[in-house]
Enzyme design. Structure first.
Site, mmCIF file in Angstrom:
data_model
loop_
_atom_site.group_PDB
_atom_site.id
_atom_site.type_symbol
_atom_site.label_atom_id
_atom_site.label_comp_id
_atom_site.label_asym_id
_atom_site.label_seq_id
_atom_site.Cartn_x
_atom_site.Cartn_y
_atom_site.Cartn_z
ATOM 1 N N ASP A 144 0.833 -1.204 0.000
ATOM 2 C CA ASP A 144 0.000 0.000 0.000
ATOM 3 C C ASP A 144 0.868 1.255 0.000
ATOM 4 O O ASP A 144 1.956 1.263 0.576
ATOM 5 C CB ASP A 144 -0.903 -0.018 1.245
ATOM 6 C CG ASP A 144 -2.075 0.931 1.102
ATOM 7 O OD1 ASP A 144 -2.393 1.325 -0.050
ATOM 8 O OD2 ASP A 144 -2.668 1.310 2.125
HETATM 9 C C1 IPE Z 1 -1.439 0.208 -3.579
HETATM 10 O O1 IPE Z 1 -1.168 1.566 -3.500
HETATM 11 C C2 IPE Z 1 -1.466 -0.313 -5.011
HETATM 12 C C3 IPE Z 1 -2.765 -0.828 -5.487
HETATM 13 C C4 IPE Z 1 -3.808 -0.987 -4.737
HETATM 14 C C5 IPE Z 1 -2.888 -1.156 -6.906
HETATM 15 P P1 IPE Z 1 -2.355 2.625 -3.554
HETATM 16 O O2 IPE Z 1 -2.714 2.859 -4.997
HETATM 17 O O3 IPE Z 1 -3.485 2.181 -2.675
HETATM 18 O O4 IPE Z 1 -1.668 3.924 -2.989
HETATM 19 P P2 IPE Z 1 -2.213 4.882 -1.826
HETATM 20 O O5 IPE Z 1 -2.498 4.013 -0.628
HETATM 21 O O6 IPE Z 1 -3.440 5.555 -2.340
HETATM 22 O O7 IPE Z 1 -1.083 5.828 -1.589
HETATM 23 MG MG MG Z 2 -4.015 2.483 -0.648
#
Ligand code: IPE
Ligand code: MG
Length: 271
Positions: A43
């Site tokens: 994440d």
């Molecule tokens: C995780 O990072 C990647 C996926 C879910 C594809 P995020 O896209 O959730 O990034 P944040 O948490 O919004 O920074």
């Molecule tokens: Mg995220």
């Protein structure tokens, strides 16, 4: 010698020293128990892009792929046999269509690159398995996942399960349906399901349950990731965003796993 050659030589020496240092640290780490399956809830990609002022919808996710490469390399060097990656959850399909397409295209690009690597025999013993509702992926992506799984099925040094279009709720529904179908085919019409019937039909049944779950990005939730399989796993959260996760975060999490061994073993035996 020109500046470019000097930089090249310096990088080579630096990499050799880092590799030597890792060999030493991992040797020490292996004195204690090593998790059989480490699961990562990756994440924080978008926050990373924002923090670094990176442009483009996929910038944070691209940075995330670099982390995947290093973390898998470290896990393999440590001797962790299985790694599970939460790459794309069912809930992630609810994001804006542009972002969903962007992440899907990026994953397809990486899968196709890895296929090329597998064809030229450069997988370093890594087997890739995709777990999730693969039918909800587009045809080209689904075909690529099948091809990569087939090409790497003999590899044994590190088994990587990539969860795409995955959520435990969907996994349980799928497993219950599948086990009913299986049972009704062999039985006398009455379907008496055992726990083991359902567990055998889970998408992630190919790997042992995780001993250690590492969540990046500071979240305290499992986000529908292996909630069935993690009742006795150690959960470790870190504020580091996924693209920032490095060697020391991983070593720290494994040291915590080792420190808590007595407690974890007791919980396994007595609940
Ligand atoms: C995780 O990072 C990647 C996926 C879910 C594809 P995020 O896209 O959730 O990034 P944040 O948490 O919004 O920074
Ligand atoms: Mg995220």
């Amino acid at each position: 010698m020109n500046t470019r050659e000097e930089v090249g030589e310096f990088t080579q020496i630096f990499n050799a020293l880092m590799s030597l240092m890792r060999t030493f640290i991992f040797k020490v780490l292996r004195v204690g128990p090593i998790p059989t399956n480490i699961s990562f809830i990756m994440d924080g990609n978008r926050r990373f892009a924002k923090k670094r002022n990176l442009e483009g919808l996929d910038a944070g996710h691209r940075a995330g792929f670099i982390s995947v490469k290093y973390i898998l390399q470290y896990c393999k060097e440590i001797g962790v046999p299985y790694v599970t990656l939460y790459a794309f959850g069912m809930d992630n399909f609810k994001r804006g269509p542009e972002e969903v397409k962007c992440v899907m295209d990026l994953m397809l690009e990486k899968v196709e690159l890895t296929i090329d690597q597998a064809v030229s025999g450069n997988m370093n013993g890594v087997r890739i398995i995709f777990a999730g509702d693969l039918n909800s992926l587009n045809e080209r992506f689904r075909a690529a996942t099948q091809k990569l799984m087939k090409l790497t099925e003999e590899n044994r040094d590190l088994i990587v399960v990539v969860c795409v279009a995955y959520s435990t709720s969907v996994e349980i529904v799928h497993a219950v349906r599948d086990s009913c179908v299986r049972k009704s085919k062999i039985g006398d019409g009455s379907v008496a399901l055992e726990l083991s019937d359902i567990e055998e039909c889970m998408y992630t049944s190919v790997v042992p349950v995780p001993d250690l779950v590492i969540r990046t990005g500071g979240g305290d939730r499992l986000s529908n990731f292996m909630t069935w399989q993690t009742s006795k796993s150690l959960l470790h959260r870190t504020e580091a965003l996924w693209p920032e996760l490095g060697l020391w975060h991983l070593v720290w999490a494994i040291l915590k796993f080792q420190r808590m061994q007595d407690y974890l073993q007791k919980k396994k035996k007595f609940h």
